[in-house]
Scaffold this active site. Structure first.
Site, mmCIF file in Angstrom:
data_model
loop_
_atom_site.group_PDB
_atom_site.id
_atom_site.type_symbol
_atom_site.label_atom_id
_atom_site.label_comp_id
_atom_site.label_asym_id
_atom_site.label_seq_id
_atom_site.Cartn_x
_atom_site.Cartn_y
_atom_site.Cartn_z
ATOM 1 N N GLU A 64 0.801 -1.501 0.087
ATOM 2 C CA GLU A 64 0.359 -0.543 0.045
ATOM 3 C C GLU A 64 1.155 1.151 0.259
ATOM 4 O OE1 GLU A 64 -2.286 -3.609 1.933
ATOM 5 O OE2 GLU A 64 -0.423 -2.660 1.684
ATOM 6 N N HIS A 133 -9.396 -5.817 10.188
ATOM 7 C CA HIS A 133 -10.168 -5.933 8.996
ATOM 8 C C HIS A 133 -12.047 -5.416 9.125
ATOM 9 C CE1 HIS A 133 -7.295 -8.846 7.951
ATOM 10 N NE2 HIS A 133 -7.782 -9.009 6.865
#
Length: 342
Positions: A64, A133
């Site tokens: 990322e 998550h």
């Protein structure tokens, strides 16, 4: 001729908005993990690879920091990248690129270098995915100046807001809630699947919407909690309480005018938020109301949110602390019980 009604999920609406802008301009491209052949874990880029090819729909390595930093550079050079951070929880490894670079680029350059970049990312729990998550983290991003932070509650808004985000000269954090995406394995709130016009249109990124009119109390939600508030409003109607429901759509900027106009009418406000409790959206809603000299409250404002704990893995524990309509009904009833019995 009246346009034929067609209902789309938020995922399909987002993909359609992106495809329209990609057809209109070669400057628009998409990057992220599994966004090519797979079409994105949450379906936001389905069909784009087949139409536009791997040059403009780029599957990236699991870095990322790398691909979001690349998107910032592309935006500085005049392109309009749409980049996906698969889960908002992963922000820690790329926050320098998001905030130190993207958000501050225009300010540090005196407005000479803008950052027309969209970072789309999934939020929300309820799936037993634990603390890695399952967060929403709205306030984490909304607190940082230089970025717009938005979240749609339905497919019509999702398409129009994505089009507006791609056109915006500022970096836009475009959050989408897993429970509203329309992916079969997640389950979807059916109210989020709405009519979506085929052509290009935009929905403002700075304007909340009153999605249910009422006169007794204002319920404020965003994303998934708009639907929690709507379910609660339907249940409250049976108790003789007429709730108004506001869909914030955006927290940065925050449409304080719509909020204050509603609370000035109802005299009571409850914020429903699935982000952490302290220093969150609910606190900002209450502060906005409390600081106004145009509002007279008949009950102290309240907020329902996620407690200040890591997200549990065990479904029984996680669902026990998530906001739901029963909690909203109980809170509203407690707030207005004395008035309701007058």
């Amino acid at each position: 001729m009246q346009e034929k009604k067609r209902k789309l999920t938020i995922a399909k609406a987002m993909a359609e908005a992106i495809s329209l802008d990609m057809r209109a301009s070669d400057d628009v491209l998409v990057m992220g993990e599994d966004i090519g052949k797979l079409g994105g874990v949450f379906g936001n880029t389905l069909g784009l690879l087949d139409e536009f090819g791997p040059e403009r729909v780029r599957d990236t390595p699991i870095s990322e920091t790398g691909f979001i930093g690349t998107a910032v550079g592309m935006a500085a050079a005049g392109m309009r990248p749409v980049v996906e951070l698969m889960f908002v929880d992963f922000f820690g490894v790329c926050m320098d690129a998001i905030y130190s670079l993207a958000a501050k680029q225009s300010y540090f350059s005196g407005g000479n270098v803008t950052c027309p970049m969209v970072l789309m990312t999934s939020v929300g729990g309820g799936y037993g995915d634990a603390g890695q998550h399952s967060q929403t983290l709205y306030a984490t991003f909304g607190h940082l100046p230089g970025m717009k932070v938005v979240i749609p509650s339905n497919a019509y808004d999702a398409k129009g807001m994505m089009a507006a985000a791609i056109a915006d000269p500022n970096p836009v954090i475009f959050m989408y809630h897993k429970a509203l995406q329309g992916m079969g394995w997640l389950g979807t709130v059916q109210r989020s699947i709405t009519h979506v016009p085929e052509g290009h249109y935009t929905v403002p990124l700075d304007k909340a919407e009153v999605v249910r009119a009422g006169g007794d109390i204002t319920l404020v939600g965003l994303g998934h909690t708009v639907h929690v508030a709507l379910d609660a409003a339907a249940a409250l109607e049976a108790k003789g309480i007429d709730a108004e429901v506001i869909d914030l759509r955006s927290i940065a900027p925050l449409d304080r005018e719509t909020l204050l106009a509603s609370v000035a009418k109802t005299g009571a406000v409850l914020s429903v938020d699935d982000d952490y409790h302290s220093y969150g959206v609910g606190a900002e809603i209450i502060a906005t109301v409390a600081e106004s000299d145009k509002v007279r409250l008949k009950a102290p404002p309240k907020r329902i949110s996620y407690p200040d704990i890591p997200v549990p893995f065990a479904p029984e524990m996680e669902h026990a602390v998530l906001p739901n309509s029963d909690k909203v009904v109980s809170a509203v009833w407690a707030m207005l019980e004395a008035r309701a019995h007058v």
